[in-house]
Design an enzyme around this catalytic site. Structure first.
Site, PDB file in Angstrom:
ATOM      1  CB  ILE A 174      -1.117   0.326   1.356  1.00 11.84           C
ATOM      2  CG1 ILE A 174      -0.364   0.077   2.431  1.00 11.84           C
ATOM      3  CG2 ILE A 174      -2.013  -0.955   1.288  1.00 11.84           C
ATOM      4  CD1 ILE A 174      -0.579   0.454   3.476  1.00 11.84           C
ATOM      5  CB  ALA A 175       2.532   3.244   2.212  1.00 15.04           C
ATOM      6  CB  SER A 176       6.773   1.517  -2.030  1.00 18.35           C
ATOM      7  OG  SER A 176       8.456   1.303  -1.829  1.00 18.35           O
ATOM      8  CB  SER A 202      13.161   7.219   1.734  1.00 10.89           C
ATOM      9  OG  SER A 202      12.927   7.182   2.801  1.00 10.89           O
ATOM     10  CB  ALA A 221      10.695   0.714   5.229  1.00 15.12           C
ATOM     11  CB  VAL A 227       3.486  -0.207   4.284  1.00 12.25           C
ATOM     12  CG1 VAL A 227       2.263  -0.568   5.622  1.00 12.25           C
ATOM     13  CG2 VAL A 227       4.657   0.862   4.634  1.00 12.25           C
ATOM     14  CE  LYS A 237       8.864   2.068   8.028  1.00 14.95           C
ATOM     15  NZ  LYS A 237       8.363   2.899   8.541  1.00 14.95           N
ATOM     16  CG  ASP A 268       9.913  12.359   8.058  1.00 19.66           C
ATOM     17  OD1 ASP A 268       9.601  12.751   7.252  1.00 19.66           O
ATOM     18  OD2 ASP A 268       9.374  11.045   7.594  1.00 19.66           O
TER      19      ASP A 268
END
Length: 482
Positions: free
Chosen positions: A142-144, A146, A148, A150, A164, A299
């Site tokens: 669902i996410a990529s 810098s 890692a 997920v 993750k 962050d």
């Protein structure tokens, strides 16, 4: 510092680093970003002339899709550069909304590694999760970002989780990038001694150590746990549950959060979320993290903050966290208060009291200089006031007035820039610092209350105080024997 200990390059590598820095500089110029910055008049005349010459030689005419080109350059350069791009993506006041929108790909939409590699990593890290507890696993992440990517899954008890996983060889890549940043700053400090007071290499050390800690996911889990503890009674800020039994250094398993990105205004409005309440909560949470706890999310780009169904803010990444001592917090609170009140003599006084000024520096001249750079920023429309930018301007006076730059504020300033940028994106007419002012004033009053100070002193020393009767008794006993 890890970077400082390991960075011991032989002299023959100096030409390599120098050539590499020139190549990177040219690549960035070729995106057209320099043309945009020159048009915005951010630089003095001398620097602007130099940049125009460089842009004429290496730049391109009529640049288009600057953000996309810059994203591609940063992605190809490595994860350290991607982090820099993530920070830039929150600054529409510098790059413009279109360019920032194009840079958002860096916040979690990078090219992922294969699901087969992901499965292999999960198997190696926790066979217990994959074989005994996981009912289903989503192959597509669902996410990529810098460092890692997920994936989602569902446990056999029905709970939906986010998994993750660190990218392969990420530690080596990230270290390589920060080692280069460190060398560049050391090189300039050697060639230009006057910039040493900026402590650029020290700042790189701080940021590199924070970022390298990000690739130990047990530390991230610990940070999330501490943040959850700090906000356990806050109704509008919720940290996801950590599954410690499945979490390792290379894999973090946490509760999956159904939510909307904080900068997805269209969807937020469609679901009837109150944007004003969201920005007010975000401001309050930022204040509590920085001043009350001295432990803050470092962050805070929009990809790391979701809004759940109840309208609560939910952070979903805890890799980069910052800490400030009580002394640092008191200095910062007074600094922000005096700047907002335009009391520039007091700004100088607290720098002096913190031993950050040289003995021969004229305090009156410094006060006048701070007024000169502060007035244009503080007199802007309320939604455009940037205290983070103003702090950067004050730091720029360090050369002239021998101000010692404090590296511990580097991550905080980056966080402030992100927080301001995100706030400005979702609620342009709100100034987070005006909302923070009464909270900061109250915190200063409380921390300087003599009864409060005495209470804290007794609390810290209660063990020693409880031993006083025993000590007195022993003294009496010894005296009676003589």
């Amino acid at each position: 510092m890890l970077i400082q200990q390991k960075l011991d390059y032989p002299l023959w590598k100096i030409p390599y680093f120098f050539i590499k820095s020139l190549i990177i500089f040219v690549k960035v110029i070729r995106t057209g970003i320099l043309t945009h910055l020159i048009e915005k008049k951010y630089f003095n005349k001398q620097i602007e002339l130099l940049l125009k010459i460089l842009n004429f030689i290496f730049g391109i005419k009529n640049p288009k899709e600057i953000g996309k080109k810059l994203s591609n350059v940063l992605i190809n350069l490595g994860p350290g550069y991607i982090k820099f791009g993530q920070a830039l993506s929150t600054r529409p006041d510098i790059l413009g909304k279109k360019t920032c929108d194009e840079l958002k790909i860096l916040q979690g939409k990078l090219k992922p590694f294969s699901s087969s590699i992901a499965r292999k990593i999960i198997q190696n890290e926790s066979e217990n999760l994959l074989q005994k507890n996981l009912a289903s696993f989503e192959e597509n992440p669902i996410a990529s970002a810098s460092v890692a990517q997920v994936h989602t899954g569902i446990l056999k008890n029905g709970e939906k989780i986010a998994i993750k996983i660190l990218k392969p060889n990420i530690q080596k890549q990230l270290f390589k990038d920060f080692a280069f940043f460190y060398w560049i700053t050391k090189f300039y400090e050697f060639c230009i001694p006057s910039i040493r007071r900026f402590k650029l290499s020290k700042n790189v050390e701080v940021l590199s150590e924070v970022s390298l800690n990000e690739i130990d996911l047990t530390l991230e889990a610990s940070a999330a746990d501490e943040l959850a503890e700090n906000f356990r009674y806050h109704k509008n800020y919720r940290v996801p549950k950590i599954y410690w039994e499945f979490t390792t250094k290379n894999m973090l398993v946490l509760e999956f959060i159904e939510g909307i990105r904080i900068d997805d205004l269209e969807t937020l409005n469609n679901f009837k979320h109150n944007i004003q309440n969201i920005t007010e909560t975000g401001t309050e949470v930022f204040f509590l993290q920085v001043f009350r706890d001295g432990f803050f999310h470092g962050d805070m780009h929009p990809g790391n903050i979701l809004i759940n169904k109840k309208g609560a803010l939910v952070p979903i990444d805890f890799g980069i966290m910052g800490r400030l001592s009580n002394k640092d917090r008191q200095f910062l609170a007074l600094l922000l208060t005096y700047l907002l009140n335009k009391n520039y003599k007091k700004v100088v006084e607290i720098h002096d009291e913190a031993n950050m000024l040289g003995k021969d520096i004229s305090r009156d001249h410094l006060s006048q200089a701070i007024r000169a750079i502060s007035t244009p920023i503080l007199n802007k429309p309320i939604g455009e006031v940037s205290l983070a930018k103003l702090l950067g301007q004050i730091l720029s006076l360090s050369k002239k007035f021998n101000i010692e730059v404090q590296p511990q504020f580097t991550l905080l300033q980056k966080t402030m820039l992100m927080a301001e940028g995100t706030t400005r994106q979702i609620n342009p007419n709100m100034n987070m610092w005006e909302l923070s002012r009464p909270l900061i004033d109250k915190w200063i009053t409380d921390t300087h209350d003599p009864f409060k100070i005495l209470e804290e002193w007794f609390h810290k020393n209660k063990i020693a105080l409880l031993k006083i009767p025993e000590i007195i008794s022993k003294i009496d006993e010894n005296l009676s024997k003589k």
